[in-house]
Design an enzyme around this catalytic site. Structure first.
Site, short mmCIF file in Angstrom:
data_model
loop_
_atom_site.label_atom_id
_atom_site.label_comp_id
_atom_site.label_asym_id
_atom_site.label_seq_id
_atom_site.Cartn_x
_atom_site.Cartn_y
_atom_site.Cartn_z
N SER A 1 38.49 46.71 43.86
CA SER A 1 39.89 47.02 43.65
C SER A 1 40.71 46.43 44.79
O SER A 1 40.69 45.22 44.99
CB SER A 1 40.07 48.54 43.52
OG SER A 1 41.32 48.85 42.96
N ASP B 1 39.08 46.81 31.99
CA ASP B 1 39.89 47.20 33.14
C ASP B 1 41.34 46.84 32.89
O ASP B 1 41.69 45.66 32.89
CB ASP B 1 39.36 46.50 34.40
CG ASP B 1 40.00 47.00 35.68
OD1 ASP B 1 41.01 47.73 35.60
OD2 ASP B 1 39.49 46.66 36.76
N HIS C 1 37.40 49.78 35.17
CA HIS C 1 37.51 49.52 36.61
C HIS C 1 36.21 49.87 37.33
O HIS C 1 35.97 49.40 38.44
CB HIS C 1 38.67 50.33 37.16
CG HIS C 1 39.26 49.82 38.44
ND1 HIS C 1 39.75 48.54 38.59
CD2 HIS C 1 39.45 50.42 39.65
CE1 HIS C 1 40.22 48.38 39.82
NE2 HIS C 1 40.04 49.50 40.48
#
Length: 743
Positions: free
Chosen positions: A576, A687, A719
């Site tokens: 991320s 995602d 994600h």
């Protein structure tokens, strides 16, 4: 207005296979599909991905009404079956006599005591069930007289019983803002398209064809669509309750007398929803359906909890709209009950105004004098309590564990004891008993000791690294088993996601530092600028400065550790925002790192702004921080691109805000000509927070620069990588890449 509950395909095959009948369940027999505790043997004391995935995952403890027994669930994983299954267990509150209550082949969740502890209610296959507990105090308890008591076509995900046990509120779904061809023409049931006219048409990993709503039903008759009342009836049908994507039934709380429900909700839609974090606390009158708001007018207001006598209410609050990492304050207000009408909310105050850290998870003591909560403090998650005047730390700084807020508070002859859960980098979630007078801890459960006792121990060090501007940065260092400082080891520097978060003593099944160290790596965990356990100034520095000091923090930690004679090659890895960090470091590190791994990373900030779903996040963190004044609720002129609903779009790619201009000019994508270090790019195709074309673009750029690189895309993951076989493959590829370039 009445909102109809939608039909969710997940439940169609299974939810109604059992009619509303009674039958006996022999819990000592394993049902088809049952997954039990692993008996894996650890070879040579080495923790492997297979060993980690074999661990049981404990959750949702519930103390019985008599205070003697804890009911909890444990999920076990089958890699061959590519699934997990959660069953129920019992243990005495003093930690003795652990016994298994169910051996079902489909998961059981949200189990709650009822009828004074003689029975439990729970969810299985999307419906609510009730069963009697036979032999509760013995070694072989069973669930008998198992009864399905709901018939909700869309299924039930969570529920909460009223204080007297006569009613429930439960979470199901209704039609969302995004439509499909079949919505307008049932004959087009094989057409696949999504239609929308506004923002927030997809969220985290799904298209918003449905949204959660919470319903109330009486338990004196079957729970079905006709007998259930939608708390949001009469309001906008596409409001969410609880708020997506991660909130649950903890965002709603019954008053002690059952007359009211306090809940957290973001009553916004479309573009206004996408740019705002403004959830508020509402008080709902169960009898009349009236509703009123506790006026805060800012950011996230969550986790409402009533005091035991109903005279006060506490909750967690952020002040500023559009900012997810604002300080989380513990708020309290007095509640003046006026006859049978709506209560008055008086004397709102911040109980943590002088407290440096973020409060979370408020829990009242039984006498209503204290509120217990947890807070990340200097790299550790501790339990505190406050009476509105003093704040007292319960768990000591010498205890390197992460503690969650207590699920029960017990008064004994020796004083107050807290029943809670804890974990560390060494073990996953377990139950613990904490003596309040001295903070001492005793384990209640040791679900995974039979496996972890076979794993070689290792050492963890808390190290202070001096930053480029002369500050001390807590950096955890996890050493391999049997570490020998005269030898040379490869190392991994972990780039934290978030960007706001903390590298504490938490346990993760995705980024597991004990697993990494077991493969012979020294793992370096810098709590760089933006982490949340060191005060708000440290947290907020990163917003609008992604390419700045926090990147220098990583380099400072890397250079200090690489100066040690026992550190050889070093990789930088992260997910991320940690993936953003990897992509950015690849363009500036020169030769500090020997390889990179980026999972779900941001590569091009400009297109990330256009592609992501929750617009408040890039709007704030990309530089939209300048002071401005506005009238709450105002809307900027159509097409001006600067304000909407009181939110100034100062962090957009078209903004003239200097911080935003600098931010976009320094996107990782702008530095690919400096890339020269091997890089692995991983992404999930589901995602929607950081869409997977960011990972593809980074990989394509690396290939065009002639950099050794690899791309892995998981078509059915978001994600995170959640499915067991995908997780195992992820870990194998992760360590394969590290071994190729760092050994």
């Amino acid at each position: 207005m009445t909102h109809s509950i939608t039909t969710r395909g997940l439940y169609l095959a299974a939810a109604f296979a059992i009619a509303m009948t009674n039958f006996t369940n022999c819990s000592d027999k394993e049902a088809a599909g049952y997954i039990g505790q692993s008996d894996i043997a650890v070879e040579d004391g080495k923790m492997t991905p297979e060993v980690m995935l074999s661990l049981g995952r404990l959750s949702d403890p519930q103390l019985s009404p008599d205070g003697k027994t804890i009911l909890y669930g444990v999920s076990y994983t089958s890699v061959p079956d590519n699934r997990s299954c959660r069953n129920l267990f019992l243990v005495n509150a003093d930690g003795t006599c652990r016994r298994q209550l169910t051996r079902e082949g489909s998961s059981i969740s949200c189990a709650r005591w009822t009828e004074g502890g003689r029975s439990i209610m729970y969810i299985q296959k999307g419906q609510l069930l009730k069963a009697t507990v036979r032999g509760l105090g013995g070694n072989s308890p069973k669930l008998v007289k198992k009864t399905v008591i709901s018939d909700i076509p869309a299924g039930i995900s969570e529920f909460k019983l009223s204080p007297d046990g006569s009613r429930i509120m439960f979470v199901s779904t209704v039609k969302g803002a995004v439509s499909t061809p079949a919505d307008s023409d049932p004959a087009l049931d094989k057409a696949t398209a999504y239609k929308t006219d506004d923002l927030m048409y997809r969220h985290w990993d799904h298209w918003v064809t449905e949204v959660p709503h919470t319903f109330i039903a009486s338990l004196d008759k079957p729970v079905n669509t006709e007998s259930s009342i939608d708390i949001l009836a009469g309001e906008n049908e596409i409001y969410e309750l609880p708020t997506e994507p991660f909130s649950g039934i903890e965002q709603l709380d019954w008053s002690p007398d059952g007359r009211f429900i306090a809940y957290s909700c973001r009553k916004k839609t479309g573009r206004q929803y996408a740019f705002s974090t403004d959830t508020e606390i509402y008080i709902y009158n169960v009898g009349s359906g009236e509703c009123k708001v506790i006026p805060m007018g800012g950011g996230y207001d969550t986790d409402p909890v009533w005091s035991p006598d109903g005279s006060r209410i506490a909750w967690i609050s952020m002040e500023r709209d559009g900012y997810e990492a604002d300080k989380t304050r513990l708020m309290m207000a007095d509640v003046n009950h006026v006859n049978d009408g709506m209560p008055e909310i008086l004397n709102i105050r911040d109980l943590t105004a002088d407290f440096k850290y973020n409060a979370a998870g408020p829990v009242w003591s039984s006498d209503g004098k204290w509120i217990y909560f947890n807070a990340l403090s200097e790299g550790l998650q501790a339990i505190y309590k406050t009476d509105g005047q003093d704040i007292v730390r319960i768990t000591g700084e010498d205890k390197w564990y992460d503690f969650n807020s207590p699920f029960a508070i017990v008064e004994t002859e020796d004083g107050t004891e807290l029943l809670a859960s804890w974990c560390s980098m060494d073990f996953p979630n377990e139950l613990v008993r904490i003596k309040e007078n001295d903070g001492s801890c005793e384990s209640i459960t040791t679900e995974n000791d039979h496996i972890l006792s076979q794993v070689a121990p290792h050492k963890t060090e808390a190290r202070m690294v001096r930053t480029v501007d002369g500050k001390d940065m807590l950096t955890w260092v996890v050493y391999p088993p049997e570490f020998d400082s005269t030898k040379v080891y490869p190392s991994i520097l972990i780039c934290l996601g978030g960007p706001q978060g903390t590298l504490s003593q938490g346990w993760s099944y995705r980024w597991n530092y004990r697993l990494m160290s077991a493969q012979g790596y020294v793992v370096v965990l810098p709590n760089r600028r933006g982490t949340t356990a060191f005060g708000q100034e440290w947290t907020e520095q990163i917003s609008g400065d992604y390419p700045g000091l926090n990147m220098q923090d990583y380099l400072a930690a890397a250079r200090e550790l690489k100066a040690e004679p026992y550190i050889g090659k070093m990789a930088a890895c992260g997910a991320s925002y940690g993936g953003y960090s990897v992509y950015y470091l690849a363009g500036i590190h020169q030769d500090v790192f020997d390889c990179f791994i980026a999972h779900a990373g941001i590569f091009d900030e400009k297109y990330m702004y256009y592609e992501t779903e929750e617009m408040w996040f890039p709007n704030w963190d990309n530089g939209g921080l300048e002071e401005y004044s506005y009238t709450p609720g105002q809307t900027g002129p159509a097409g001006d691109g600067k304000t909407f609903g009181g939110i100034r779009q100062g962090g957009s790619p078209w903004s003239d805000n200097p911080k935003a201009v600098r931010h976009y000019a320094n996107s990782p994508a702008a530095r690919v000509t400096e890339w020269h270090t091997p890089i692995l790019c991983i992404h999930g195709a589901m995602d929607f927070r950081i869409p997977y074309d960011q990972g593809m673009a980074a990989f394509n750029a690396a290939r065009m620069m002639g950099v050794p690189s690899r791309l892995i895309v998981f078509p059915d993951e978001n994600h995170w990588i959640l499915k067991p076989q995908n997780a195992l493959y992820w870990h194998r590829e992760y360590f394969s890449w590290l071994d190729q370039w760092c050994r």
